[in-house]
Scaffold this motif. Structure first.
Motif, short mmCIF file in Angstrom:
data_model
loop_
_atom_site.label_atom_id
_atom_site.label_comp_id
_atom_site.label_asym_id
_atom_site.label_seq_id
_atom_site.Cartn_x
_atom_site.Cartn_y
_atom_site.Cartn_z
N TRP A 1 0.87 -1.19 0.00
CA TRP A 1 0.00 0.00 0.00
C TRP A 1 0.91 1.24 0.00
N PHE A 2 0.56 2.15 -0.85
CA PHE A 2 1.26 3.42 -0.94
C PHE A 2 0.22 4.53 -0.89
N ARG A 3 0.68 5.74 -0.68
CA ARG A 3 -0.25 6.87 -0.70
C ARG A 3 0.45 8.09 -1.28
N ARG A 4 -0.37 8.98 -1.82
CA ARG A 4 0.16 10.23 -2.33
C ARG A 4 -0.75 11.36 -1.91
N ARG B 1 4.64 9.91 -4.07
CA ARG B 1 4.04 8.67 -3.58
C ARG B 1 4.94 8.07 -2.52
N GLU B 2 4.35 7.68 -1.40
CA GLU B 2 5.16 7.14 -0.30
C GLU B 2 4.64 5.79 0.17
N PHE B 3 5.55 5.02 0.65
CA PHE B 3 5.26 3.69 1.17
C PHE B 3 4.42 3.78 2.44
N THR C 1 5.05 -8.42 8.31
CA THR C 1 4.55 -7.26 7.59
C THR C 1 5.47 -6.07 7.85
N HIS C 2 5.34 -5.07 7.01
CA HIS C 2 6.26 -3.94 7.06
C HIS C 2 5.45 -2.66 6.99
N TYR C 3 5.88 -1.67 7.76
CA TYR C 3 5.13 -0.42 7.85
C TYR C 3 6.05 0.79 7.82
N ALA C 4 5.50 1.87 7.30
CA ALA C 4 6.18 3.15 7.45
C ALA C 4 6.09 3.56 8.92
N ASP C 5 7.11 4.25 9.39
CA ASP C 5 7.12 4.68 10.79
C ASP C 5 5.89 5.53 11.12
N LEU D 1 10.94 -3.30 -0.93
CA LEU D 1 9.54 -3.24 -0.49
C LEU D 1 8.99 -1.83 -0.45
N ARG D 2 9.82 -0.88 -0.08
CA ARG D 2 9.34 0.49 0.15
C ARG D 2 9.52 1.39 -1.06
N VAL D 3 9.91 0.80 -2.18
CA VAL D 3 10.22 1.57 -3.38
C VAL D 3 9.07 1.46 -4.38
N PRO D 4 8.36 2.54 -4.67
CA PRO D 4 7.23 2.45 -5.60
C PRO D 4 7.61 1.90 -6.97
N GLY D 5 8.75 2.29 -7.46
CA GLY D 5 9.17 1.85 -8.79
C GLY D 5 9.44 0.37 -8.92
#
Length: 126
Positions: free
Chosen positions: A36-39, A45-47, A58-62, A107-111
């Motif tokens: 899941w990403f958001r902008r 766009r960020e992870f 699972t992995h999360y943004a801080d 994982l955290r890279v949109p591209g």
């Protein structure tokens, strides 16, 4: 070709909750790493969160850790993002992403993701 369809966005007040869903078709769901990403308006766009294929971690943004939970239902070919304790800064268009070849460091890279949904808007008001 993988198709991703998000749903569940909307408007909510500060402290409220929403659950986003992303229905996946076109490829075996278990072979996909889901993210899941958001902008936000005017931002990159960020992870937000990710669930790797074949892994239980699972992995999360801080910024969302402890408030958001990513989960997947393999029987329904769907990934969810449960969002609790929403803040105004969580307002954004949320995108579901999928890929079969992502390694941990990507994982955290949109591209790194080849497949994206159309996005669903979340608005948090105070």
């Amino acid at each position: 070709q993988v198709q991703l369809v998000e749903s569940g966005g909307g408007s909510v007040q500060v402290g409220g909750s929403l659950r986003l869903s992303c229905a996946v078709s076109g490829r075996s769901f278990s072979t996909l790493t889901m993210g899941w990403f958001r902008r936000a308006s005017g931002e990159e766009r960020e992870f937000v969160a990710a669930s790797r294929r074949g892994a239980t971690t699972t992995h999360y943004a801080d910024s969302v850790k402890g408030r958001f939970t990513i989960s997947r239902d393999n029987a329904k070919n769907t990934v969810y993002l449960q969002m609790n304790g929403l803040k105004p800064e969580d307002s954004a268009v949320y995108y579901c992403a999928a890929d079969s070849g992502i390694i941990l460091s990507q994982l955290r890279v949109p591209g790194a993701y080849d497949n994206w949904g159309q996005g669903t808007r979340v608005t948090v008001s105070s």
